[in-house]
Enzyme design. Structure first.
Site, mmCIF file in Angstrom:
data_model
loop_
_atom_site.group_PDB
_atom_site.id
_atom_site.type_symbol
_atom_site.label_atom_id
_atom_site.label_comp_id
_atom_site.label_asym_id
_atom_site.label_seq_id
_atom_site.Cartn_x
_atom_site.Cartn_y
_atom_site.Cartn_z
ATOM 1 N N THR B 23 0.846 -1.193 0.000
ATOM 2 C CA THR B 23 0.000 0.000 0.000
ATOM 3 C C THR B 23 0.882 1.244 0.000
ATOM 4 O OG1 THR B 23 -2.029 0.952 0.917
ATOM 5 C CG2 THR B 23 -0.329 0.354 2.514
ATOM 6 N N CYS B 29 -2.819 7.441 7.986
ATOM 7 C CA CYS B 29 -3.414 6.093 7.934
ATOM 8 C C CYS B 29 -2.430 5.077 8.509
ATOM 9 C CB CYS B 29 -3.724 5.692 6.490
ATOM 10 S SG CYS B 29 -4.910 6.762 5.659
ATOM 11 N N HIS B 46 -5.516 -1.227 5.143
ATOM 12 C CA HIS B 46 -5.096 0.182 5.122
ATOM 13 C C HIS B 46 -6.208 1.003 5.788
ATOM 14 C CE1 HIS B 46 -3.225 3.664 2.591
ATOM 15 N NE2 HIS B 46 -3.964 4.182 3.557
#
Lengths: 287, 162
Positions: B23, B29, B46
């Site tokens: 990711t 995040c 994620h």
């Protein structure tokens, strides 16, 4: 110590930039007037065939899922909103400036466009939580152009980015903007401001570009707008939509609290809504 | 070799040889990464926000966006590849959760994401074996099936293993 960036060379690079088309400039001026009407925007777009074509292409993009093809500008604008038309006009007029990789910031091609588009959307979302009346689409436009200075500055900045990061880690400077000032003798906001003056952009947009990292330095009447973009920029970086090595390496000015009511839950909503609209906008603006 | 790219709110797992789950640009995040030493399966979610109660519609559309829903879904995904459904024995690593340079509580979503994930991990009796969280830099992270290695990349800082 000699500075890593030649100020005169930057000035010459700005002088060589192509000017905005008259339609794009008119559009930005109209949008900057809080009393403008949708009809004013429609008139401008209708007289620019290239812009008309791009607007129609965007509205008929699969992301909007319209059953029937839209063929009139009036209807396209009602679907897309003024802000998407501004995005298209800015993208058309800035060409490679937004799409080229920002060497000095180690950003991928298109990184600046993605960051500025996300910031535009987030700034508009932030503006929705203003204490008073707010021109939401002006916040969007300010966000879209706020970091344009990086497109020129990055070429001159080059390897200094690593030194800038070192300065921040050692506590020599308080953030990335200060590192740019310290090492280059100027920063991306000043370069952007000179570009905005070269393009004769409206004063409100010039103020956003120059002061978005230090909104309290903007003149009082511009501060709500500049703070909206200041916060929108931070939200964009938090969402991982930054321009490379400088991501998250800026200070938040708590003065935003005078203009916006942002609780942790409101901020979460802003992140959520911005990310959702960004995905759509990015897909529909693929040229 | 096959690469599975996760966007914000996505989750996925793999155990085929040469597999990679990746990711990009985590910002505030957090990627919760699960590794099963027995099956060799790896998985990642994620997560963008700590709590799904702020937006029920979004919680239904993209549950992986939220720590409270994303983690159980990732554990289910790992179970689909042969891991215990209760998560027992899984190795956990956390990456991301950065913040801006100012210590402003309202804006410290990264820290809230990390805390929320840890709270939900505890419910399974799990905790991170390793973590690379916080700071002021955005991270891109990959986890590889063949080696179980978790590799983080960051513009201007290079890459390292967690």
């Amino acid at each position: 110590m000699s500075k890593v960036v030649d100020r005169e060379a930057v000035r010459q690079a700005i002088e060589k930039l192509p000017l905005f088309s008259s339609a794009a400039l008119q559009l930005l001026q109209v949008i900057s007037d809080p009393d403008h009407e949708l009809e004013d925007v429609i008139k401008i777009v209708k007289f620019d065939s290239a812009l008309t074509m791009r607007v129609l292409k965007a509205v008929n993009s699969p992301v909007y899922g319209l059953v029937k093809e839209v063929t009139s500008i009036d209807r396209a604008l009602s679907y897309l909103g003024e802000r998407m038309v501004v995005s298209i006009a800015v993208q058309e007029n800035t060409g490679q400036l937004f799409s080229k990789p920002l060497e000095g910031y180690q950003s991928e091609p298109g990184g600046l466009w993605r960051h500025d588009l996300f910031t535009a959307i987030a700034s508009r979302e932030v503006a929705r939580y203003a204490n008073g009346n707010f021109d939401l689409d002006l916040a969007f436009t300010g966000g879209l152009l706020h970091d344009i200075g990086k497109s020129v500055f990055a070429t001159f900045w080059k390897d200094a980015s690593l030194e800038a990061l070192g300065q921040i880690e050692q506590g020599i400077v308080s953030d990335y903007l200060m590192a740019e000032q310290d090492l280059a003798g100027l920063d991306h906001t000043e370069v952007g401001y000179e570009m905005a003056r070269h393009w004769q952009l409206p004063e409100s947009l010039q103020a956003v570009i120059l002061h978005h990292h230090h909104p309290a330095e903007a003149i009082e009447c511009m501060q709500p707008l500049v703070y909206a973009v200041h916060v929108g920029d931070i939200v964009s970086m938090m969402a991982g939509c930054d321009t490379g090595s400088d991501g998250l390496k800026y200070q938040l000015d708590p003065g935003y609290q005078e203009f916006f009511n942002l609780s942790p839950n409101v901020l979460a909503e802003i992140v959520l809504n911005s990310e959702e609209e960004f995905s759509k906008a990015e897909a529909s603006l693929v040229s | 070799m096959s690469q599975s790219i996760l966007g914000i709110g996505d989750y996925g797992a793999a155990k085929h040889p040469g597999g990679e789950v990746k990711t990009f640009a985590l910002g505030s995040c957090v990627a919760a990464i699960l590794l099963d030493p027995r099956t060799k399966a790896v998985g990642m979610v994620h997560v963008a926000l700590p709590d799904s109660s702020i937006n029920e519609a979004k919680a239904r559309q993209r549950p992986g966006y939220f720590a409270d829903l994303g983690l159980p879904l990732l554990i289910q995904e790992m179970a689909r590849l042969g891991s215990p459904a209760n998560g027992r024995g899984l190795v956990v690593k956390l990456v991301g959760g950065a913040s801006i340079m100012d210590h402003n509580d309202t804006f410290n979503i990264g820290k809230r994401n990390v805390l929320a994930l840890k709270k939900h991990l505890w419910a399974y009796g799990l905790g991170p074996l390793a973590e690379d969280v916080g700071g002021n830099h955005s991270r891109t992270v990959s986890v590889f099936v063949d080696t179980g290695k978790v590799i983080v990349n960051c513009p201007g800082r290079g890459q390292w293993e967690v």
